[in-house]
Write a protein that holds these residues in place. Structure first.
Motif, PDB file in Angstrom:
ATOM      1  N   VAL A  10       9.288  -1.382   1.538  1.00 36.05           N
ATOM      2  CA  VAL A  10       8.074  -1.505   1.791  1.00 36.05           C
ATOM      3  C   VAL A  10       7.789  -1.177   3.259  1.00 36.05           C
ATOM      4  CG1 VAL A  10       6.105  -2.795   2.195  1.00 36.05           C
ATOM      5  CG2 VAL A  10       7.500  -3.117   0.239  1.00 36.05           C
ATOM      6  N   LYS A  11       8.340  -1.527   3.976  1.00 39.38           N
ATOM      7  CA  LYS A  11       8.367  -1.022   5.561  1.00 39.38           C
ATOM      8  C   LYS A  11       8.671   0.426   5.750  1.00 39.38           C
ATOM      9  CE  LYS A  11       9.870  -5.347   7.889  1.00 39.38           C
ATOM     10  NZ  LYS A  11      10.867  -5.847   8.653  1.00 39.38           N
ATOM     11  N   ALA A  12       9.388   0.863   4.993  1.00 42.19           N
ATOM     12  CA  ALA A  12       9.879   2.444   5.189  1.00 42.19           C
ATOM     13  C   ALA A  12       8.794   3.207   4.587  1.00 42.19           C
ATOM     14  CB  ALA A  12      11.243   2.684   4.356  1.00 42.19           C
ATOM     15  N   ALA A  13       7.859   2.534   3.686  1.00 36.03           N
ATOM     16  CA  ALA A  13       7.057   3.584   2.917  1.00 36.03           C
ATOM     17  C   ALA A  13       5.579   3.212   3.737  1.00 36.03           C
ATOM     18  CB  ALA A  13       6.741   2.979   1.547  1.00 36.03           C
ATOM     19  N   ALA A  14       5.543   2.219   4.566  1.00 34.84           N
ATOM     20  CA  ALA A  14       4.213   1.822   5.249  1.00 34.84           C
ATOM     21  C   ALA A  14       3.804   3.095   6.312  1.00 34.84           C
ATOM     22  CB  ALA A  14       4.368   0.557   6.022  1.00 34.84           C
ATOM     23  N   THR A  15       2.615   3.140   6.629  1.00 31.64           N
ATOM     24  CA  THR A  15       1.908   3.844   7.750  1.00 31.64           C
ATOM     25  C   THR A  15       2.555   3.159   9.148  1.00 31.64           C
ATOM     26  OG1 THR A  15       0.229   4.477   6.361  1.00 31.64           O
ATOM     27  CG2 THR A  15       0.108   4.595   8.762  1.00 31.64           C
ATOM     28  N   GLU A  16       2.528   1.863   8.789  1.00 34.22           N
ATOM     29  CA  GLU A  16       2.928   1.190  10.262  1.00 34.22           C
ATOM     30  C   GLU A  16       3.423  -0.348   9.788  1.00 34.22           C
ATOM     31  OE1 GLU A  16       0.870  -0.496  14.338  1.00 34.22           O
ATOM     32  OE2 GLU A  16      -0.004   1.226  13.043  1.00 34.22           O
ATOM     33  N   VAL A  17       4.148  -0.845  10.419  1.00 34.98           N
ATOM     34  CA  VAL A  17       4.757  -2.138  10.310  1.00 34.98           C
ATOM     35  C   VAL A  17       3.893  -3.188  11.331  1.00 34.98           C
ATOM     36  CG1 VAL A  17       6.535  -3.882  10.239  1.00 34.98           C
ATOM     37  CG2 VAL A  17       6.980  -1.741   9.528  1.00 34.98           C
ATOM     38  N   ILE A  18       3.017  -4.136  10.937  1.00 35.27           N
ATOM     39  CA  ILE A  18       2.584  -4.942  11.897  1.00 35.27           C
ATOM     40  C   ILE A  18       3.017  -6.292  11.896  1.00 35.27           C
ATOM     41  CG2 ILE A  18       0.446  -3.428  11.718  1.00 35.27           C
ATOM     42  CD1 ILE A  18      -0.713  -5.377   9.491  1.00 35.27           C
ATOM     43  N   GLY A  19       2.000  -7.229  12.449  1.00 34.78           N
ATOM     44  CA  GLY A  19       2.420  -8.720  12.658  1.00 34.78           C
ATOM     45  C   GLY A  19       3.050  -9.373  11.263  1.00 34.78           C
ATOM     46  N   HIS A  20       3.685 -10.799  11.451  1.00 36.10           N
ATOM     47  CA  HIS A  20       4.014 -11.298  10.431  1.00 36.10           C
ATOM     48  C   HIS A  20       2.828 -11.963   9.820  1.00 36.10           C
ATOM     49  CE1 HIS A  20       6.607 -14.475   8.521  1.00 36.10           C
ATOM     50  NE2 HIS A  20       7.813 -13.867   8.779  1.00 36.10           N
ATOM     51  N   HIS A  21       3.182 -12.183   8.402  1.00 34.98           N
ATOM     52  CA  HIS A  21       1.883 -13.057   7.688  1.00 34.98           C
ATOM     53  C   HIS A  21       1.597 -14.298   8.054  1.00 34.98           C
ATOM     54  CE1 HIS A  21       4.112 -15.644   4.511  1.00 34.98           C
ATOM     55  NE2 HIS A  21       5.028 -15.283   5.188  1.00 34.98           N
ATOM     56  N   ASP A  22       2.809 -15.004   8.500  1.00 36.12           N
ATOM     57  CA  ASP A  22       2.613 -16.402   8.785  1.00 36.12           C
ATOM     58  C   ASP A  22       2.074 -16.477  10.228  1.00 36.12           C
ATOM     59  OD1 ASP A  22       2.505 -18.957   7.848  1.00 36.12           O
ATOM     60  OD2 ASP A  22       4.428 -19.520   9.106  1.00 36.12           O
ATOM     61  N   GLU A  23       1.991 -15.449  10.951  1.00 45.56           N
ATOM     62  CA  GLU A  23       1.278 -15.454  12.408  1.00 45.56           C
ATOM     63  C   GLU A  23      -0.104 -14.564  12.485  1.00 45.56           C
ATOM     64  OE1 GLU A  23       4.644 -13.740  14.441  1.00 45.56           O
ATOM     65  OE2 GLU A  23       5.850 -15.553  14.318  1.00 45.56           O
TER      66      GLU A  23
ATOM     67  N   GLY B  59       2.597 -13.571   0.929  1.00 43.49           N
ATOM     68  CA  GLY B  59       3.645 -12.762   1.902  1.00 43.49           C
ATOM     69  C   GLY B  59       2.604 -11.656   2.651  1.00 43.49           C
ATOM     70  N   THR B  60       1.505 -11.812   2.531  1.00 46.22           N
ATOM     71  CA  THR B  60       0.554 -10.635   3.221  1.00 46.22           C
ATOM     72  C   THR B  60      -0.653 -11.374   3.690  1.00 46.22           C
ATOM     73  OG1 THR B  60       1.622  -9.039   1.625  1.00 46.22           O
ATOM     74  CG2 THR B  60      -0.624  -8.504   3.019  1.00 46.22           C
ATOM     75  N   LEU B  61      -1.585 -11.490   3.032  1.00 46.08           N
ATOM     76  CA  LEU B  61      -2.880 -11.867   3.337  1.00 46.08           C
ATOM     77  C   LEU B  61      -2.800 -13.764   3.561  1.00 46.08           C
ATOM     78  CD1 LEU B  61      -5.780 -11.255   4.429  1.00 46.08           C
ATOM     79  CD2 LEU B  61      -6.582 -11.953   2.219  1.00 46.08           C
ATOM     80  N   LEU B  62      -2.079 -14.412   2.622  1.00 46.39           N
ATOM     81  CA  LEU B  62      -1.927 -15.685   2.754  1.00 46.39           C
ATOM     82  C   LEU B  62      -0.565 -16.248   3.813  1.00 46.39           C
ATOM     83  CD1 LEU B  62      -2.026 -16.635  -0.967  1.00 46.39           C
ATOM     84  CD2 LEU B  62      -3.785 -16.368   0.675  1.00 46.39           C
ATOM     85  N   ASP B  63      -0.608 -17.361   4.231  1.00 43.07           N
ATOM     86  CA  ASP B  63       0.466 -17.646   5.227  1.00 43.07           C
ATOM     87  C   ASP B  63       1.582 -18.291   4.138  1.00 43.07           C
ATOM     88  OD1 ASP B  63      -0.469 -20.499   4.167  1.00 43.07           O
ATOM     89  OD2 ASP B  63      -1.554 -20.629   6.135  1.00 43.07           O
ATOM     90  N   ARG B  64       2.570 -19.096   4.783  1.00 43.02           N
ATOM     91  CA  ARG B  64       3.808 -19.368   4.067  1.00 43.02           C
ATOM     92  C   ARG B  64       3.358 -20.669   3.105  1.00 43.02           C
ATOM     93  NH1 ARG B  64       8.297 -21.339   8.158  1.00 43.02           N
ATOM     94  NH2 ARG B  64       7.339 -19.148   9.316  1.00 43.02           N
ATOM     95  N   ARG B  65       2.330 -21.228   3.472  1.00 40.28           N
ATOM     96  CA  ARG B  65       1.850 -22.373   2.324  1.00 40.28           C
ATOM     97  C   ARG B  65       1.168 -21.768   1.071  1.00 40.28           C
ATOM     98  NH1 ARG B  65      -1.911 -25.170   4.895  1.00 40.28           N
ATOM     99  NH2 ARG B  65      -2.533 -23.397   6.193  1.00 40.28           N
ATOM    100  N   GLY B  66       0.635 -20.300   1.348  1.00 42.34           N
ATOM    101  CA  GLY B  66      -0.067 -19.886   0.135  1.00 42.34           C
ATOM    102  C   GLY B  66      -1.282 -20.063   0.374  1.00 42.34           C
ATOM    103  N   GLN B  67      -2.097 -20.108   1.695  1.00 42.30           N
ATOM    104  CA  GLN B  67      -3.136 -20.457   1.897  1.00 42.30           C
ATOM    105  C   GLN B  67      -3.766 -19.435   2.910  1.00 42.30           C
ATOM    106  OE1 GLN B  67      -5.082 -23.049   0.628  1.00 42.30           O
ATOM    107  NE2 GLN B  67      -2.970 -23.426  -0.645  1.00 42.30           N
ATOM    108  N   LEU B  68      -5.202 -19.281   3.036  1.00 43.75           N
ATOM    109  CA  LEU B  68      -5.697 -18.335   4.121  1.00 43.75           C
ATOM    110  C   LEU B  68      -5.927 -19.253   5.244  1.00 43.75           C
ATOM    111  CD1 LEU B  68      -8.642 -16.999   1.814  1.00 43.75           C
ATOM    112  CD2 LEU B  68      -6.807 -15.626   2.728  1.00 43.75           C
ATOM    113  N   SER B  69      -5.211 -18.933   6.486  1.00 46.69           N
ATOM    114  CA  SER B  69      -5.387 -19.615   7.514  1.00 46.69           C
ATOM    115  C   SER B  69      -6.521 -19.742   8.176  1.00 46.69           C
ATOM    116  CB  SER B  69      -4.334 -19.033   8.572  1.00 46.69           C
ATOM    117  OG  SER B  69      -4.870 -17.721   9.043  1.00 46.69           O
ATOM    118  N   PRO B  70      -7.173 -20.688   8.985  1.00 47.83           N
ATOM    119  CA  PRO B  70      -8.558 -20.575   9.603  1.00 47.83           C
ATOM    120  C   PRO B  70      -8.717 -19.334  10.368  1.00 47.83           C
ATOM    121  CG  PRO B  70      -7.499 -22.539   9.857  1.00 47.83           C
ATOM    122  CD  PRO B  70      -6.471 -21.887   9.329  1.00 47.83           C
TER     123      PRO B  70
END
Length: 275
Positions: free
Chosen positions: A247-260, A10-21
């Motif tokens: 988690v968004k409320a506790a974050a310093t900033e909300v950034i881009g979607h994990h699958d993008e 849900g963070t560094l990995l994409d929706r397939r549970g992989q590291l994107s290229p």
């Protein structure tokens, strides 16, 4: 020393549970620049090792939400929190009462990992057991074969949302236990639950890493409730757009979607542009 700490699913990995290229290329660029990074994940070591191999993860890594810290330099655990027999019994009773199969994770002699379970009850549990068994570093066996001297690190299960919520409520009454719940990435109609000792947390592991590595700053990324303790300890905390509201409320900033490639794009702007 500044350290970047990534949650995985849900963070560094994409929706397939992989590291994107794109993410793999970003990690390689960070490594070339000498930027220090590691992971703090709810996954086990054996569920992460091949995924991370070759991508510059050379520093101590946090597994099972802080239950263990593993150092790849010497292939050893420097920090561990186990469940007592009474705690294990309480968890098993809560899970089995909902007709859900518990998966019991162990660390055994010779640093062997095991996962033990009673009879599986549905196709989703069978798929999960097969997924666990794909790793060469872990044995998946019937509960009857659980060694008497095995250390139990955590108990996990997968079930329909109502059953999982009931298990979480029961565990919430036990002061020495903590339960994290999330939607299964394999099927959003199923929820997973992971239960371990309350002293194990990503935040506590971050404090340990500060002492071990002499860190001056920690910058972390996460999307779920099990990341909140890490957010609390970090100097900066970033949530992808798919993160939970808390988690968004506790974050310093909300950034881009994990699958993008949201985390990788942020990393390039923050740590690589102009260097």
């Amino acid at each position: 020393m500044e350290l970047i700490v990534f949650d995985l699913d849900g963070t560094l990995l994409d929706r397939r549970g992989q590291l994107s290229p794109y993410t793999r290329d970003t990690l390689a660029a960070l490594s070339r620049r000498g930027v220090a990074y590691t992971v703090a994940t709810g996954r086990t070591l054996h569920a992460s090792r091949e995924l991370l191999r070759g991508h510059g993860f050379a520093l101590p890594q946090v597994y099972k939400n802080g239950v263990m810290i593993w150092n790849p330099a010497n292939d050893a655990y420097s920090h561990r929190n186990y469940l007592s027999l009474d705690e294990v019994q309480h968890v098993l009773e809560a899970v089995l009462a909902q007709r859900v199969t518990p998966f019991i994770f162990t660390l055994e002699r010779g640093r062997r990992h095991g996962i033990y379970h009673p009879p599986l009850q549905n196709d989703m549990e069978r798929m999960l057991a097969q997924e666990f068994a794909r790793s060469d570093d872990v044995r998946v066996l019937p509960a009857a074969e659980l060694p008497a001297d095995a250390e139990i690190t955590n108990i996990s299960a997968i079930g329909v949302p109502g059953s999982v919520a009931h298990i979480q409520a029961v565990i919430g009454g036990e002061p020495h236990l903590v339960a994290y719940v999330g939607t299964s990435w394999e099927d959003e109609n199923w929820h997973w639950i992971d239960i371990h000792h309350v002293e194990a947390s990503k935040g506590g592991a971050i404090d340990t890493l500060r002492g071990q590595l002499g860190l001056s700053r920690v910058v972390c990324f996460g999307d779920s409730e099990n990341d909140l303790s890490m957010f609390d300890r970090a100097d900066e905390a970033y949530a992808p757009a798919n993160a939970t509201p808390a988690v968004k409320a506790a974050a310093t900033e909300v950034i881009g979607h994990h699958d993008e490639d949201g985390i990788a794009r942020f990393l390039r702007k923050r740590f690589l542009v102009g260097r």
